[in-house]
Write a protein that holds these residues in place. Structure first.
Motif, PDB file in Angstrom:
ATOM      1  N   GLU A 181       0.841  -1.196   0.000  1.00 37.48           N
ATOM      2  CA  GLU A 181       0.000   0.000   0.000  1.00 37.48           C
ATOM      3  C   GLU A 181       0.882   1.253   0.000  1.00 37.48           C
ATOM      4  O   GLU A 181       2.083   1.187   0.209  1.00 37.48           O
ATOM      5  N   GLY A 182       0.219   2.387  -0.206  1.00 39.56           N
ATOM      6  CA  GLY A 182       0.934   3.652  -0.074  1.00 39.56           C
ATOM      7  C   GLY A 182       1.863   3.965  -1.233  1.00 39.56           C
ATOM      8  O   GLY A 182       2.852   4.685  -1.068  1.00 39.56           O
ATOM      9  N   VAL A 183       1.550   3.451  -2.395  1.00 37.43           N
ATOM     10  CA  VAL A 183       2.371   3.734  -3.569  1.00 37.43           C
ATOM     11  C   VAL A 183       1.574   4.635  -4.515  1.00 37.43           C
ATOM     12  O   VAL A 183       0.393   4.394  -4.759  1.00 37.43           O
ATOM     13  N   ALA A 184       2.205   5.665  -5.021  1.00 39.11           N
ATOM     14  CA  ALA A 184       1.511   6.610  -5.891  1.00 39.11           C
ATOM     15  C   ALA A 184       2.450   7.089  -6.983  1.00 39.11           C
ATOM     16  O   ALA A 184       3.669   6.939  -6.892  1.00 39.11           O
TER      17      ALA A 184
END
Lengths: 89, 89
Positions: free
Chosen positions: A31-34
């Motif tokens: 998670e937390g990838v952009a």
């Protein structure tokens, strides 16, 4: 002299590989990838560094849809690669 | 935090894109180029930098045929990109 050309899609240009990676990571538990972009990495030995910009414009990069930057790992006097570790201080 | 993953073919692994570039450059008038490799550049924002290595091993890199290194442009405190210029001193 070893040179490294980093080629990335220009802002606003469709980046289907980046989209695919961004969608796949949560499915794998990350998670937390952009803002993922996928481009090309070109590494080469050049005798005349002053020619590299022209090589990029004429062959290595499509300036209509790609930006690039150049790194000179040897000239920088230290490794630019952190290796597969967390960031340094 | 912005991260940059440099993916390159392992030594000894066929790199047809690199061969193509190396052959094309002399035809365009660029001499003195050797040992060309073409790989991938992946740039992404990660909330947890400690996860990036696992992301590489599980999705971004094929460890059978590719090596990778990681750069943290922000943590390094200065730009690592020379821009399209000759190398710095």
């Amino acid at each position: 002299m070893r040179a490294r050309v980093l080629v990335r899609p220009k802002a606003g240009i469709l980046d289907p590989q980046g989209v695919a990676v961004q969608r796949a990571l949560p499915a794998l538990g990350f998670e937390g990838v952009a803002d993922v972009n996928v481009g090309r990495l070109i590494e080469l030995d050049v005798e005349d560094p002053s020619q590299l910009e022209a090589m990029c414009e004429k062959l290595l990069v499509n300036p209509l849809i790609e930006d690039y930057s150049i790194q000179w790992p040897e000239a920088d006097g230290r490794s630019q690669d952190a290796g597969p570790h967390a960031p340094r201080g």
